[in-house]
Enzyme design. Structure first.
Site, short mmCIF file in Angstrom:
data_model
loop_
_atom_site.label_atom_id
_atom_site.label_comp_id
_atom_site.label_asym_id
_atom_site.label_seq_id
_atom_site.Cartn_x
_atom_site.Cartn_y
_atom_site.Cartn_z
CD GLU A 1 -84.09 83.43 -19.86
OE1 GLU A 1 -83.64 82.62 -20.70
OE2 GLU A 1 -83.44 83.86 -18.90
N GLY B 1 -75.44 80.70 -20.33
CA GLY B 1 -76.26 81.02 -21.50
C GLY B 1 -77.64 80.42 -21.35
CB SER B 2 -80.26 79.85 -23.82
OG SER B 2 -79.53 79.09 -24.76
CE LYS C 1 -69.02 81.08 -28.54
NZ LYS C 1 -69.30 82.29 -29.28
CD GLU D 1 -74.48 79.43 -12.59
OE1 GLU D 1 -75.70 79.73 -12.51
OE2 GLU D 1 -73.84 78.95 -11.66
CB VAL E 1 -77.08 76.70 -25.73
CG1 VAL E 1 -75.60 76.43 -25.92
CG2 VAL E 1 -77.66 77.35 -26.99
N GLY E 2 -77.50 74.93 -23.03
CA GLY E 2 -76.93 74.21 -21.89
C GLY E 2 -77.21 72.71 -21.97
CB CYS F 1 -79.40 85.18 -16.00
SG CYS F 1 -78.15 85.88 -14.94
P1 NAP Z 1 -76.91 81.48 -25.74
O1 NAP Z 1 -77.51 81.68 -27.05
O2 NAP Z 1 -77.12 80.19 -25.04
O3 NAP Z 1 -75.35 81.76 -25.92
C1 NAP Z 1 -74.42 81.73 -24.87
C2 NAP Z 1 -73.05 81.38 -25.42
O4 NAP Z 1 -73.08 80.06 -25.96
C3 NAP Z 1 -72.59 82.28 -26.56
O5 NAP Z 1 -71.20 82.42 -26.50
C4 NAP Z 1 -73.00 81.47 -27.77
O6 NAP Z 1 -72.25 81.79 -28.94
C5 NAP Z 1 -72.68 80.08 -27.31
N1 NAP Z 1 -73.40 79.02 -28.02
C6 NAP Z 1 -74.53 79.12 -28.76
N2 NAP Z 1 -74.87 77.91 -29.26
C7 NAP Z 1 -73.92 77.04 -28.83
C8 NAP Z 1 -73.71 75.65 -29.01
N3 NAP Z 1 -74.54 74.89 -29.73
N4 NAP Z 1 -72.63 75.08 -28.42
C9 NAP Z 1 -71.79 75.81 -27.67
N5 NAP Z 1 -71.93 77.13 -27.47
C10 NAP Z 1 -72.99 77.74 -28.03
O7 NAP Z 1 -77.37 82.60 -24.72
P2 NAP Z 1 -77.37 84.18 -24.96
O8 NAP Z 1 -78.51 84.51 -25.83
O9 NAP Z 1 -76.03 84.65 -25.32
O10 NAP Z 1 -77.62 84.67 -23.47
C11 NAP Z 1 -78.88 84.73 -22.93
C12 NAP Z 1 -79.16 83.53 -22.04
O11 NAP Z 1 -78.15 83.40 -21.05
C13 NAP Z 1 -80.43 83.65 -21.27
O12 NAP Z 1 -81.11 82.43 -21.29
C14 NAP Z 1 -79.98 83.99 -19.87
O13 NAP Z 1 -80.89 83.66 -18.86
C15 NAP Z 1 -78.73 83.22 -19.78
N6 NAP Z 1 -77.86 83.77 -18.73
C16 NAP Z 1 -77.73 83.06 -17.59
C17 NAP Z 1 -76.94 83.54 -16.57
C18 NAP Z 1 -76.78 82.76 -15.31
O14 NAP Z 1 -75.81 82.98 -14.62
N7 NAP Z 1 -77.67 81.85 -14.97
C19 NAP Z 1 -76.27 84.76 -16.73
C20 NAP Z 1 -76.44 85.47 -17.93
C21 NAP Z 1 -77.23 84.94 -18.93
P3 NAP Z 1 -72.82 82.89 -29.99
O15 NAP Z 1 -72.85 84.17 -29.28
O16 NAP Z 1 -71.78 82.84 -31.05
O17 NAP Z 1 -74.17 82.40 -30.43
#
Ligand code: NAP
Ligand code: MG
Length: 497
Positions: A385, A228-229, A175, A250, A232-233, A284
């Site tokens: 962040e 992701g965030s 996904k 991550e 959500v993690g 990130c």
């Molecule tokens: P996000 O909102 O957490 O979304 C990440 C993924 O999770 C997307 O596919 C999202 O789907 C999905 N998602 C959202 N809510 C969910 C839920 N309740 N259950 C399961 N999946 C869910 O993060 P983002 O805004 O896309 O990305 C930014 C974040 O990612 C930042 O916090 C950044 O630091 C982090 N990040 C971390 C790394 C690392 O390696 N540490 C690398 C890159 C980014 P939708 O798109 O459909 O909402």
């Protein structure tokens, strides 16, 4: 008419069972639609998991070197399509072309690494404590892997997960982020073109709350790899605990670059510009805090502000553009709100701070590269962040204090120190709490063959990249072969008392 995209489930390109769709637009010009995509739900996830489960029985039996050969082909196709993929990615999520090319290259590197890992995937043989007995531990596939990814590295991050998962013999339910579904579709097309069998990879588009959660909660998904965030993690960790599935997280970061008084300031300046404003600050590993030694504070800040003013905002497809838009309106609003928070708490705005005006930019989700000085370590803009082009500058009197400030966060992904003093550099390496530390280089720049991940609330202890990701996607099986012809009891028969 906008291009219509589909899910790939059970070997077929299909709409969502409900027939619902969503639209994705170009963040540099939201009048341009990238495509319409299925707004899937749990029934689509069920079908995808069933298909992946069926495929697992065959895929796990393909020898790892052969699975690796297919991934080498995947890499070759990505090389041939690099430019086309990079352009699609810039249109879809906005970062400049040089960076989307780099994003594809990271996928290529990951494919070739996985291909060679197919001929390694080492286990261990260890002497037995008993005679005529052979001990070994080998890596075996786990099952169905749920892959949930963000939009900021729309190619690299999915490949970091999917390629090692496949190499280890797992099958996939993928996904992608709702902001980058077209790039994800291209990746799946490439996997199929290379000859990955039908059903081994399944792609389900749709929202995180619906599709993402359905994958995480599914009893027949054996492991979940999520980037992701942190918010959500945490939810994922909770839901996944009901089925005790293996989960790799991550998550977010609040990375800092520390510049000491003996540093090469020109070098440190190039580093912070790239670290803070590359990918519009939406990495990130982005540099979100700049910690300056008091002796060079004024001089460095002046150098920084001069250069930030010259950064060119625009469509990442255009030559000469340094900084693209935020990925969507929501992200732009978050950045705007943090600027207000910074001002309210007494930080001093020294560059940017607004949504830019001007005809060329008015249809995009742009935000000016922004710098705050006089930021205190307890200000929210120094702690949370932001995920946008905002840099918080903090003053320090010494290396020890600088490292303390750097560590004073719930996150621990990347970090950077600029100094010419080898003793200070090694002390910083020893004391910094982060998964990654750079000396005389910015907080961004991970290489595909090295471990990647963070400490504290940036993750849950796993690492992607390099050799380490193979630990997550495989299970250890311990094997004892007794060729003595009799019953030999460990711990008993080989000791007299
Ligand atoms: P996000 O909102 O957490 O979304 C990440 C993924 O999770 C997307 O596919 C999202 O789907 C999905 N998602 C959202 N809510 C969910 C839920 N309740 N259950 C399961 N999946 C869910 O993060 P983002 O805004 O896309 O990305 C930014 C974040 O990612 C930042 O916090 C950044 O630091 C982090 N990040 C971390 C790394 C690392 O390696 N540490 C690398 C890159 C980014 P939708 O798109 O459909 O909402
Ligand atoms: Mg978009």
């Amino acid at each position: 008419m906008a291009k219509k995209f589909r899910n790939f489930i059970d070997g077929k390109w299909v709409d969502a069972a409900s027939g619902k769709t969503f639209e994705n637009r170009n963040p540099a010009d939201w009048s341009k639609v990238v495509g319409t995509f299925p707004r899937s739900g749990s029934e689509d996830v069920d079908s995808a998991v069933r298909a992946a489960r069926t495929a697992f029985d065959q895929w796990r039996l393909i020898p790892a070197p052969k699975r690796g050969d297919l991934l080498r082909k995947v890499g070759d196709i990505m090389v041939a399509k690099k430019e086309e993929l990079a352009r699609q990615m810039t249109r879809e999520m906005g970062k400049v072309l040089a960076e989307t090319r780099g994003d594809v290259q990271e996928g290529i590197d990951t494919a070739y690494y996985a291909a060679s890992e197919g001929r390694r995937l080492f286990g261990h043989t260890v002497p037995s404590e008993l005679s005529n007995k052979f001990n070994m531990a080998i890596r075996v596939p786990i099952g169905v892997a749920g892959i949930v990814t963000p939009w900021n590295f729309p190619m690299a991050i999915p490949t970091w997960k999917i390629f090692p998962a496949l190499l280890c013999g797992n099958t996939i339910v993928f996904k992608p982020a709702s902001d980058t579904p077209a790039t994800a579709t291209s990746l799946v097309e490439i996997l199929l073109e290379a000859g990955i069998p039908d059903r081994v990879v399944n792609l389900v588009h749709g929202g995180g709350g619906e599709v993402g959660m359905a994958i995480v909660g599914h009893p027949d998904v054996d492991l979940v790899s999520f980037t992701g965030s942190t918010a959500v993690g945490k939810k994922i960790s909770e839901v996944a605990s009901n089925t005790l599935k293996r989960v790799s997280l991550e998550l977010g970061g609040k990375n800092a670059q520390l510049v000491m008084d003996d540093a090469d300031l020109d070098l440190a300046l190039e580093g912070v510009l790239w670290g803070a404003f590359g990918t519009t600050g939406q990495r990130c590993t982005a540099t979100s805090r700049l910690i300056l030694h008091e002796k060079i504070f004024d001089k460095f800040l002046e150098m920084l502000v001069n250069r930030v003013a010259k950064l060119k905002l625009g469509d990442g497809l255009q030559k000469g553009v340094d900084v693209g838009p935020c990925v969507n309106e929501g992200q732009q609003k978050i950045v705007q709100s943090y600027v207000e928070i910074g001002l309210e708490q007494g930080a001093k705005l020294v560059a940017g701070g607004s949504i830019p005006k001007g005809k060329l930019l008015k249809k995009g989700w742009f935000f000016e590269p922004t710098v705050f000085s006089e930021v205190k370590p307890d200000h929210r803009i120094a702690r949370e962040e932001i995920f946008g082009p905002v840099l918080s500058v903090i003053r320090t009197r010494s290396l020890d204090e600088g490292v303390r400030i750097l560590n004073d966060t719930v996150y621990g992904l990347s970090s950077s120190v600029y100094t010419r003093d080898v003793n200070q550099a090694f002390r910083a390496v020893r004391d910094i709490q982060a998964g990654i530390t750079y000396i005389n280089a910015p907080t961004i720049g991970a290489e595909a063959h090295m471990p990647f991940g963070g400490v504290k609330q940036t993750g849950n202890g796993h690492r992607e990249g390099g050799w380490t990701v193979y630990d997550f996607f495989s299970e250890w099986k311990t094997i004892y072969i007794d060729y003595s012809g009799g019953l030999q009891r460990a711990q008993i028969d080989n000791y007299d008392r």
